[in-house]
Design a protein around this motif. Structure first.
Motif, PDB file in Angstrom:
ATOM      1  N   LEU A  65       0.809  -1.208   0.000  1.00  0.00           N
ATOM      2  CA  LEU A  65       0.000   0.000   0.000  1.00  0.00           C
ATOM      3  C   LEU A  65       0.844   1.260   0.000  1.00  0.00           C
ATOM      4  CD1 LEU A  65      -2.884  -1.006   2.403  1.00  0.00           C
ATOM      5  CD2 LEU A  65      -2.703  -1.280  -0.056  1.00  0.00           C
ATOM      6  N   THR A  71      -8.555  -5.234   0.398  1.00  0.00           N
ATOM      7  CA  THR A  71      -9.564  -4.575   1.229  1.00  0.00           C
ATOM      8  C   THR A  71      -9.032  -3.258   1.786  1.00  0.00           C
ATOM      9  OG1 THR A  71     -10.473  -6.733   1.869  1.00  0.00           O
ATOM     10  CG2 THR A  71     -11.100  -4.836   3.212  1.00  0.00           C
ATOM     11  N   ALA A  72      -7.784  -3.284   2.267  1.00  0.00           N
ATOM     12  CA  ALA A  72      -7.179  -2.041   2.746  1.00  0.00           C
ATOM     13  C   ALA A  72      -7.027  -1.031   1.618  1.00  0.00           C
ATOM     14  CB  ALA A  72      -5.812  -2.343   3.372  1.00  0.00           C
ATOM     15  N   GLY A  73      -6.622  -1.521   0.447  1.00  0.00           N
ATOM     16  CA  GLY A  73      -6.505  -0.626  -0.703  1.00  0.00           C
ATOM     17  C   GLY A  73      -7.834  -0.011  -1.089  1.00  0.00           C
ATOM     18  N   ASN A  74      -8.907  -0.816  -1.080  1.00  0.00           N
ATOM     19  CA  ASN A  74     -10.236  -0.289  -1.375  1.00  0.00           C
ATOM     20  C   ASN A  74     -10.638   0.774  -0.362  1.00  0.00           C
ATOM     21  OD1 ASN A  74     -11.481  -1.428  -3.732  1.00  0.00           O
ATOM     22  ND2 ASN A  74     -11.367  -3.415  -2.725  1.00  0.00           N
ATOM     23  N   ALA A  75     -10.305   0.547   0.910  1.00  0.00           N
ATOM     24  CA  ALA A  75     -10.655   1.519   1.943  1.00  0.00           C
ATOM     25  C   ALA A  75      -9.926   2.840   1.718  1.00  0.00           C
ATOM     26  CB  ALA A  75     -10.330   0.959   3.325  1.00  0.00           C
ATOM     27  N   LEU A  76      -8.622   2.773   1.421  1.00  0.00           N
ATOM     28  CA  LEU A  76      -7.867   3.996   1.157  1.00  0.00           C
ATOM     29  C   LEU A  76      -8.338   4.669  -0.136  1.00  0.00           C
ATOM     30  CD1 LEU A  76      -4.296   2.813   2.175  1.00  0.00           C
ATOM     31  CD2 LEU A  76      -5.826   4.322   3.453  1.00  0.00           C
ATOM     32  N   THR A 127     -11.229   6.512   0.822  1.00  0.00           N
ATOM     33  CA  THR A 127     -10.830   7.721   1.555  1.00  0.00           C
ATOM     34  C   THR A 127     -10.565   8.861   0.585  1.00  0.00           C
ATOM     35  OG1 THR A 127      -9.812   6.385   3.302  1.00  0.00           O
ATOM     36  CG2 THR A 127      -9.156   8.683   3.172  1.00  0.00           C
ATOM     37  N   THR A 182     -13.045   4.687   6.706  1.00  0.00           N
ATOM     38  CA  THR A 182     -12.187   4.138   5.648  1.00  0.00           C
ATOM     39  C   THR A 182     -10.753   3.950   6.139  1.00  0.00           C
ATOM     40  OG1 THR A 182     -11.769   6.381   4.810  1.00  0.00           O
ATOM     41  CG2 THR A 182     -13.571   5.148   3.805  1.00  0.00           C
ATOM     42  N   ALA A 187      -8.767   0.328   6.571  1.00  0.00           N
ATOM     43  CA  ALA A 187      -7.445   0.100   5.988  1.00  0.00           C
ATOM     44  C   ALA A 187      -6.485  -0.533   7.002  1.00  0.00           C
ATOM     45  CB  ALA A 187      -6.865   1.422   5.473  1.00  0.00           C
ATOM     46  N   TRP A 188      -6.646  -0.204   8.276  1.00  0.00           N
ATOM     47  CA  TRP A 188      -5.791  -0.780   9.314  1.00  0.00           C
ATOM     48  C   TRP A 188      -6.244  -2.190   9.684  1.00  0.00           C
ATOM     49  CZ3 TRP A 188      -5.934  -2.582  14.377  1.00  0.00           C
ATOM     50  CH2 TRP A 188      -4.697  -2.663  15.031  1.00  0.00           C
ATOM     51  N   ALA A 213     -16.064  -1.873   1.707  1.00  0.00           N
ATOM     52  CA  ALA A 213     -14.727  -2.251   1.235  1.00  0.00           C
ATOM     53  C   ALA A 213     -14.573  -3.769   1.091  1.00  0.00           C
ATOM     54  CB  ALA A 213     -13.653  -1.675   2.166  1.00  0.00           C
TER      55      ALA A 213
END
Length: 403
Positions: free
Chosen positions: A11, A144-149, A152, A274, A278-279, A329
């Motif tokens: 990320l 999933t973290a990438g989708n959240a960021l 954002t 978001t 990501a965390w 996400a």
């Protein structure tokens, strides 16, 4: 994306940062255009009806063309489609002030340009998520973290874009703001040109692939259940958004500041959510993350019908919205990763088209509900529906854990 550094911190890779920066830049441009173009029509024609028609024509192609758009992405690749989409959006947006200044912009021509912008957006939206996979790989937690960021960047642009557009329109006029909007799309394309190329499938996509993608979405129990739950929240949360100004009017002496605070709490809670997703995404499986998000959002919604000080109401709205990215996400991640690679460009647009259709319907129904029912009654019904969606996600996570 196979280097040791990229695998360790995907990320933080330059490619991912370029995708997020391009998304933020193009989203700011999109939000500015969403305000500047209708304002330009209203000021030049004096007709609210024409302004509303511009809104309709611009958004209508998105749900109608989302499925065929998947074939374009599968044939040409996400990187190429997003770059071409940005360049087309830049040219079409710039065409409005250019033709107007030349005296060559009758209203019908403006509608054609707006429709073309909507057509480009339908393909562009399908390509964005696939570009994410090409950039950071296919690990569930990382995606999933990438989708959240990614969300954002989009949410931040939705907060900043209209405010910046309003300021610039007041200072320079809507026509000149459209030039700035065009420049944001061109900048987004420039950011994406240095992304590595992705090999395309050897077989050209066909209509059978599109139909197979639709069947896969409805046949896969995880995707089917996630889609229904996500659409449930997509239908319920617009009702909550419409309820916020209604609450300000009925409980807080029609104070417009209260309505503004509540809407700001909505946006702030979503943005914080978001970042939290990501965390957590790299620590919990997507299904459990979605279940926790669904139940958390539902718990907050049960507090909205109560009479309470505006401060606690704003905190409740922010808390509920903070949990929503925990649903969206993981849902998008599973839509992107569970299907076979050749079907992915055809599954994601189906889900996107359903969301685009559901939200406007929900907004329209919400207005009718508040005309005939009390706000507490409607919000209680929303809490019941959200709880059912959360239980569906929790049951899905528990069932998949046992199997």
């Amino acid at each position: 994306m196979t280097t040791a550094t990229t695998a360790k911190v995907p990320l933080r890779s330059p490619q991912f940062c370029r995708v997020v920066a391009a998304e933020f830049t193009s989203s700011v441009g999109t939000q500015m255009t969403t305000l500047a173009l209708p304002w330009f029509v209203l000021m030049t024609s004096g007709s609210p009806a024409r302004m509303g028609l511009v809104f309709l024509i611009q958004i209508l192609p998105v749900p109608l063309l989302s499925m065929p758009a998947g074939m374009v992405v599968a044939r040409w690749g996400a990187r190429r489609v997003t770059i071409v989409g940005d360049l087309c959006s830049a040219a079409l947006t710039a065409a409005v002030p250019a033709l107007y200044l030349a005296g060559l912009l009758p209203f019908w021509a403006l509608l054609v340009i707006v429709a073309l912008i909507g057509c480009v957006a339908s393909v562009y939206l399908s390509a964005q998520r696939m570009l994410l996979i090409e950039t950071i790989g296919s690990d569930e937690g990382v995606v999933t973290a990438g989708n959240a960021l990614f969300e954002t960047a989009t949410s931040t642009a939705r907060l900043i874009g209209p405010a910046v557009a309003g300021f610039l329109i007041a200072q320079f006029g809507a026509l000149n703001v459209l030039w700035i909007d065009a420049a944001t799309f061109a900048l987004s394309a420039a950011l994406l040109t240095r992304l590595p190329r992705h090999d395309l499938p050897p077989e050209a996509p066909s209509a059978s692939n599109m139909a197979e993608g639709v069947r896969y979405l409805f046949r896969d129990p995880v995707l089917r259940t996630m889609s229904l739950a996500a659409l449930g929240y997509g239908a319920l949360m617009p009702v909550v958004m419409i309820a916020l100004p209604v609450l300000a009017r009925s409980r807080y002496h029609a104070d417009p500041h209260v309505a503004g605070w509540l809407l700001a709490a909505w946006g702030g809670g979503t943005a914080l959510g978001t970042l939290a997703v990501a965390w957590f995404a790299r620590r919990f499986p997507p299904l459990w993350l979605a279940a926790a998000g669904g139940m958390g959002a539902a718990a907050g919604l049960w507090l909205l019908p109560w009479n309470q000080p505006v401060t606690t109401l704003a905190l409740t709205v922010a808390a509920s919205c903070m949990f929503l990215p925990g649903v969206t996400a993981p849902a998008v991640t599973l839509m992107m990763l569970r299907p076979p690679e050749h079907l992915r460009p055809h599954v994601v647009p189906v889900f996107g088209a359903a969301v685009f259709i559901t939200s406007p319907i929900a907004y329209g129904v919400a207005g009718l509900l508040f005309e005939h029912l009390s706000v507490s009654t409607v919000l209680t019904a929303v809490a019941v529906g959200a709880s059912l969606c959360g239980l569906v996600l929790l049951n899905l996570a528990r069932h998949r854990a046992r199997t």
